[in-house]
Design a protein around this motif. Structure first.
Motif, PDB file in Angstrom:
ATOM      1  N   LEU A  52       0.838  -1.194   0.000  1.00  0.00           N
ATOM      2  CA  LEU A  52       0.000   0.000   0.000  1.00  0.00           C
ATOM      3  C   LEU A  52       0.873   1.244   0.000  1.00  0.00           C
ATOM      4  O   LEU A  52       1.757   1.392   0.851  1.00  0.00           O
ATOM      5  CB  LEU A  52      -0.895   0.042   1.238  1.00  0.00           C
ATOM      6  CG  LEU A  52      -1.850  -1.127   1.460  1.00  0.00           C
ATOM      7  CD1 LEU A  52      -2.604  -0.935   2.761  1.00  0.00           C
ATOM      8  CD2 LEU A  52      -2.822  -1.255   0.294  1.00  0.00           C
ATOM      9  N   ALA A  54       0.929   5.689  -0.415  1.00  0.00           N
ATOM     10  CA  ALA A  54       0.157   6.931  -0.391  1.00  0.00           C
ATOM     11  C   ALA A  54       1.102   8.108  -0.484  1.00  0.00           C
ATOM     12  O   ALA A  54       2.245   8.048  -0.025  1.00  0.00           O
ATOM     13  CB  ALA A  54      -0.694   7.038   0.869  1.00  0.00           C
ATOM     14  N   LEU A  67      -3.917   7.469  -2.981  1.00  0.00           N
ATOM     15  CA  LEU A  67      -3.782   6.071  -2.584  1.00  0.00           C
ATOM     16  C   LEU A  67      -3.403   5.166  -3.748  1.00  0.00           C
ATOM     17  O   LEU A  67      -3.921   5.315  -4.866  1.00  0.00           O
ATOM     18  CB  LEU A  67      -5.103   5.576  -1.981  1.00  0.00           C
ATOM     19  CG  LEU A  67      -5.683   6.398  -0.822  1.00  0.00           C
ATOM     20  CD1 LEU A  67      -7.075   5.881  -0.470  1.00  0.00           C
ATOM     21  CD2 LEU A  67      -4.766   6.362   0.384  1.00  0.00           C
ATOM     22  N   GLU A  69      -2.413   0.767  -4.525  1.00  0.00           N
ATOM     23  CA  GLU A  69      -2.206  -0.619  -4.112  1.00  0.00           C
ATOM     24  C   GLU A  69      -1.490  -1.308  -5.267  1.00  0.00           C
ATOM     25  O   GLU A  69      -1.810  -1.080  -6.430  1.00  0.00           O
ATOM     26  CB  GLU A  69      -3.545  -1.292  -3.816  1.00  0.00           C
ATOM     27  CG  GLU A  69      -3.437  -2.576  -2.992  1.00  0.00           C
ATOM     28  CD  GLU A  69      -3.172  -3.836  -3.826  1.00  0.00           C
ATOM     29  OE1 GLU A  69      -2.931  -4.900  -3.243  1.00  0.00           O
ATOM     30  OE2 GLU A  69      -3.223  -3.742  -5.068  1.00  0.00           O
ATOM     31  N   ASN A 127      -8.379   8.756  -3.778  1.00  0.00           N
ATOM     32  CA  ASN A 127      -7.930   9.702  -2.756  1.00  0.00           C
ATOM     33  C   ASN A 127      -8.797   9.599  -1.514  1.00  0.00           C
ATOM     34  O   ASN A 127     -10.014   9.383  -1.600  1.00  0.00           O
ATOM     35  CB  ASN A 127      -8.021  11.142  -3.273  1.00  0.00           C
ATOM     36  CG  ASN A 127      -7.167  11.377  -4.500  1.00  0.00           C
ATOM     37  OD1 ASN A 127      -5.966  11.566  -4.406  1.00  0.00           O
ATOM     38  ND2 ASN A 127      -7.804  11.347  -5.673  1.00  0.00           N
ATOM     39  N   SER A 169       1.886   3.806   6.707  1.00  0.00           N
ATOM     40  CA  SER A 169       1.374   2.630   5.995  1.00  0.00           C
ATOM     41  C   SER A 169       1.958   1.428   6.718  1.00  0.00           C
ATOM     42  O   SER A 169       3.134   1.093   6.549  1.00  0.00           O
ATOM     43  CB  SER A 169       1.792   2.660   4.525  1.00  0.00           C
ATOM     44  OG  SER A 169       1.223   1.604   3.806  1.00  0.00           O
ATOM     45  N   SER A 229     -11.522  -0.161  -1.292  1.00  0.00           N
ATOM     46  CA  SER A 229     -10.868   0.661  -0.284  1.00  0.00           C
ATOM     47  C   SER A 229     -11.875   0.903   0.827  1.00  0.00           C
ATOM     48  O   SER A 229     -12.952   1.463   0.574  1.00  0.00           O
ATOM     49  CB  SER A 229     -10.403   1.979  -0.892  1.00  0.00           C
ATOM     50  OG  SER A 229      -9.775   2.788   0.074  1.00  0.00           O
TER      51      SER A 229
END
Length: 825
Positions: A52, A54, A67, A69, A127, A169, A229
């Motif tokens: 993950l 960000a 965000l 992944e 986001n 994270s 999410s």
């Protein structure tokens, strides 16, 4: 003399670790910090746990976390090979060997352009926004990214209240956590919601705010990645409520926001996972843990990697300035701490984007905000993906190499179709790009894409890992990957008509042209291809010998090695980039592919091949210093291998040139570094960070040329310093301290045992009665050097003196698991 407590003290002198540095009261904390929030993505700060990612903007009134992944990609399982993919190859080979390069390129541009997709795109999740009414008037604003803890922080004051956010994270809980506190109770109030550029929508489910999405279609491939999410807010005091797809927090003492993201991806050919269940499981487990424990667990996990290496070359009052200002002033000021910060930031990024069991970092790591990312944010494997992992072994992050190895194993399967259909060959192959779906056919225009060496270069990392770890179980597991790569080239090598050398055709020297003003790249027997083949065949033959396998196959490899084209020195005394002498002295191309044999390879040496060494240096001088960000990172490594610390440092100053931002008078053209310290190609490419980190390590330690070279390229700007935890081949972990350009302390920890040969510039001679001068070849098998063919030198070449400093070598016999400490004067 060896003593039983496993430590050998030689000429002991007690020297405190801080005595070498001035101004001990300076804050040397490794953090990027700023006195204003991010205005754009290139000012936001990256956090990640391998899976993950960000980007944290830090606005006091509106916090944004962009965000990502790692498995959110466009398309789905596919192959970009069709039945006609290789139909034109025989004709191309004929034209190339006839010297009809323009005709060959024209044919390739029509017939070899991919008939199916050119790879899928790594894409954003969306986001998370936190909105704080009235906080636009915040004062005493501060934000940072502490890379010693992997935590981002925002603080400010408003109406006599001090507000603080901590964002991470989590490696251990597999969620993102935003912790909000205030100096007075009941002062935390905000709303939280999400958006996404993907297909999907917001909903409320099981007490969570959920965005359920489906990734995009691209180039005829339907988007098949389902992702969710899920956001949960927990408060102490006050009230948290979820209504109309918005979390609302009123008058809380503290608030903790959890973000869990998951997809249906299980493997490149398996999308049977359940995104909702996986995301919910992570979230449910995470909210049961109190924040102080979650934070401590996260930091402990991260520091098991990060704390292995410490680097200190001093600090001064520059650390009191915001990071973007330090970058803007770096070339004109003495700010050694910024170099150490940049070095460790590269390690931070690798820890944060490459965890065992996960995907390798893409061209942008795990951080990308665009649906149509630059170059699709794929895996560009004609330099960039390899560069991502250059710091892994030497900076003591060996386990983090695992995602690359797992991708290689996948490619060795998917690449069999490409080898068979396109080339009629055994084994496996991939070209200059791949993606989550492990495509292996040519990508993009043939000018760049018709390069069947990507899998070869990636495979070099397998042998490198063995050289640093001595792990024969690993070598046995991945030997089939190496053998399959060799099988392919044994089948496709062609005899060129002039010298009867065996060469790869068609191919190119990545993304460069030998015809001024024309996009003609197609070639046979390029220098980089020959170097890669030499390394692959040599290393695979050695691996087979170590494992006691394939005696007949080893003979075939040795016989083929003898027929490969040698490196050549051309009319400008340069190392030729192509089989034909077509280099230009005005060529400033970002790729310097023909110097692969210098770095990361070890075929070019000032001791073993001085003519090639000098020719390679001449080539790099012609190519020049300014370039795109990642190219300058590569050049730091080159100049370190040329044992020229001052020139390597000059490239660091070129790399640490501010691009973008809001500082007046800053020229932001060309490659360099963004305000958030991410590499500017431009745009952002993470490989520049990793390449420069590896280059800084290479300035302090080299172990590729028959010995461990201590401080081989220390610049005048670093007269005093200390580094601990760097790793040399053969499993030696080294700590070094130097003062006034002299080594004063050395510790060697031997993981594997065996002879430890130390090399140092003679003017740094180590004076100790217990150090034995080295004699003969190094018998440690991890220090065997390649036997490179004598170069072919054109009659025009005028070789210059190599001009390196005299060296001296010492031998220390070591036992596995023991440490040897030398305090020297």
């Amino acid at each position: 003399m060896m003593i039983k407590n496993l430590i050998l003290f030689v000429g002991f002198i007690l020297i405190s670790s801080s005595s070498a540095f001035s101004q001990p009261n300076i804050d040397k904390t490794l953090k990027l910090w700023y006195n204003r929030p991010a205005d754009n993505w290139n000012e936001a700060l990256p956090i990640g746990n391998g899976r993950l990612g960000a980007m944290v903007f830090g606005g006091p009134a509106k916090e944004q976390l962009q965000l990502n992944e790692e498995t959110v990609w466009s398309g789905g399982p596919n192959s970009n090979i069709t039945a006609e993919s290789g139909a034109a190859i025989p004709a191309l080979r004929k034209l190339i060997f006839e010297g009809k390069f323009e005709e060959a390129q024209a044919l390739a541009d029509v017939e070899m352009f991919p008939k199916r997709n050119s790879g899928m795109i790594y894409q954003p999740v969306g986001n998370l926004f936190l909105n704080f009414d009235g906080h636009e008037k915040a004062k005493n604003y501060y934000r940072d990214l502490n890379i010693e803890k992997a935590v981002a922080t925002v603080t400010y004051e408003l109406d006599g209240v001090k507000y603080k956010r901590e964002i991470l994270s989590s490696f251990t809980d597999q969620v993102m956590i935003i912790r909000l506190t205030a100096s007075k109770p009941g002062k935390i109030s905000f709303t939280a919601t999400m958006d996404s550029p993907q297909k999907g929508g917001l909903k409320m489910e099981n007490g969570n705010l959920v965005y359920a999405g489906l990734t995009a279609d691209h180039e005829g491939e339907k988007g098949q990645i389902q992702f969710e999410s899920q956001v949960k807010t927990i408060v102490e005091g006050g009230k948290a409520s979820l209504k109309d797809n918005i979390w609302t927090v009123v008058n809380a003492n503290t608030a903790t926001v959890y973000v869990s993201i998951a997809t249906n991806f299980k493997k490149y050919n398996d999308l049977s996972g359940n995104a909702a269940l996986k995301a919910r499981a992570f979230l449910t487990a995470a909210i049961k843990r109190r924040y102080p424990e979650a934070l401590a667990n996260h930091i402990k996990f991260y520091q098991q990697y990060f704390n292995r290496v410490k680097f200190d070359i001093g600090a001064n009052s520059a650390v009191d300035k915001p990071t973007d200002q330090r970058i803007a002033e770096f070339a004109k000021t003495n700010d050694p701490h910024l170099t150490a910060l940049y070095f460790q930031f590269g390690r931070y990024l690798l820890i944060s984007s490459s965890q065992p069991g996960n995907q390798p970092p893409t061209l942008q790591g795990i951080w990308n905000d665009k649906m149509l990312a630059p170059w699709d944010s794929k895996y560009t494997i004609n330099i960039n993906t390899e560069m991502n992992y250059w710091p892994a072994e030497v900076t003591n992050l060996s386990e983090l190499h695992d995602p690359l190895f797992k991708m290689l194993k996948d490619l060795s399967v998917t690449g069999q179709e490409t080898a068979k259909v396109m080339y009629g060959a055994r084994g496996w192959v991939t070209h200059h790009n791949t993606d989550l779906w492990r495509i292996t056919g040519p990508v993009d225009r043939p000018y760049a894409g018709l390069w069947p060496m990507g899998g070869n270069w990636l495979s070099q990392h397998l042998w490198d890992h063995y050289m640093f770890t001595g792990d024969q179980n690993f070598l046995k597991e991945y030997y089939p990957v190496l053998k399959g790569a060799c099988d392919f080239y044994l089948d496709v090598l062609q005899e060129e008509p002039t010298h009867k050398w065996l060469v790869v055709s068609p191919s190119n020297s990545p993304e460069n042209t030998y015809v001024p003003g024309k996009r003609i790249s197609i070639a046979a027997g390029t220098t980089m291809d020959n170097q890669l083949l030499f390394d692959l065949f040599t290393k695979t033959e050695k691996a087979a010998g170590i494992l006691g396998l394939d005696s007949e196959f080893r003979k075939i490899l040795k016989n083929t090695l003898a027929r490969l084209a040698p490196m050549q020195i051309g009319k400008y005394s340069q190392l030729q980039e192509w089989m034909h002498d077509s280099d230009r002295t005005d060529d400033k191309h970002r790729h310097v592919s023909h110097l692969y044999g210098l770095y990361p390879g070890n075929q070019i040496s000032p001791i073993r091949t001085p003519e090639l060494f000098d020719a390679a240096r001449t080539s790099l001088i012609y190519r020049g210093d300014p370039a795109t960000g990642w190219s300058m990172g590569w050049k730091v490594n080159f100049w370190a291998r040329f044992l020229d610390g001052n020139h390597a440092y000059k490239l660091i100053t070129d790399q640490l040139k501010l691009v973008g931002g809001r500082i007046e008078g800053v020229d932001t053209k060309g490659g360099g570094t963004y305000p958030n310290m991410l590499d500017a190609h431009p745009p952002f490419q993470i490989d520049g960070n990793f390449g420069c980190t590896a280059g800084i390590a290479e300035m302090m330690l080299q172990s590729h040329d028959g010995a461990i070279h201590l401080l081989p390229a220390i610049p005048d700007n670093w007269p005093t310093g200390e580094i601990t935890g760097l790793v040399a081949r053969g499993g030696f972990v080294l700590d070094m301290a130097w003062k006034s350009n002299k080594l004063i302390r050395l510790k060697v920890r031997s993981k594997i045992g065996g002879k430890c040969r130390l090399r140092i510039n003679k003017d740094m001679e180590l004076k100790s009665r217990d150090l034995v001068l080295a004699k003969g070849l190094n018998t440690n098998p991890f220090y065997e050097t390649p036997e490179v063919k004598k170069p072919i030198i054109s009659f025009q070449a005028k070789l210059k003196a190599v001009g390196i400093k005299p060296i001296i070598e010492y031998d220390v016999d070591t036992d596995a698991g023991k440490e040897y400490v030398f305090n020297l004067n």
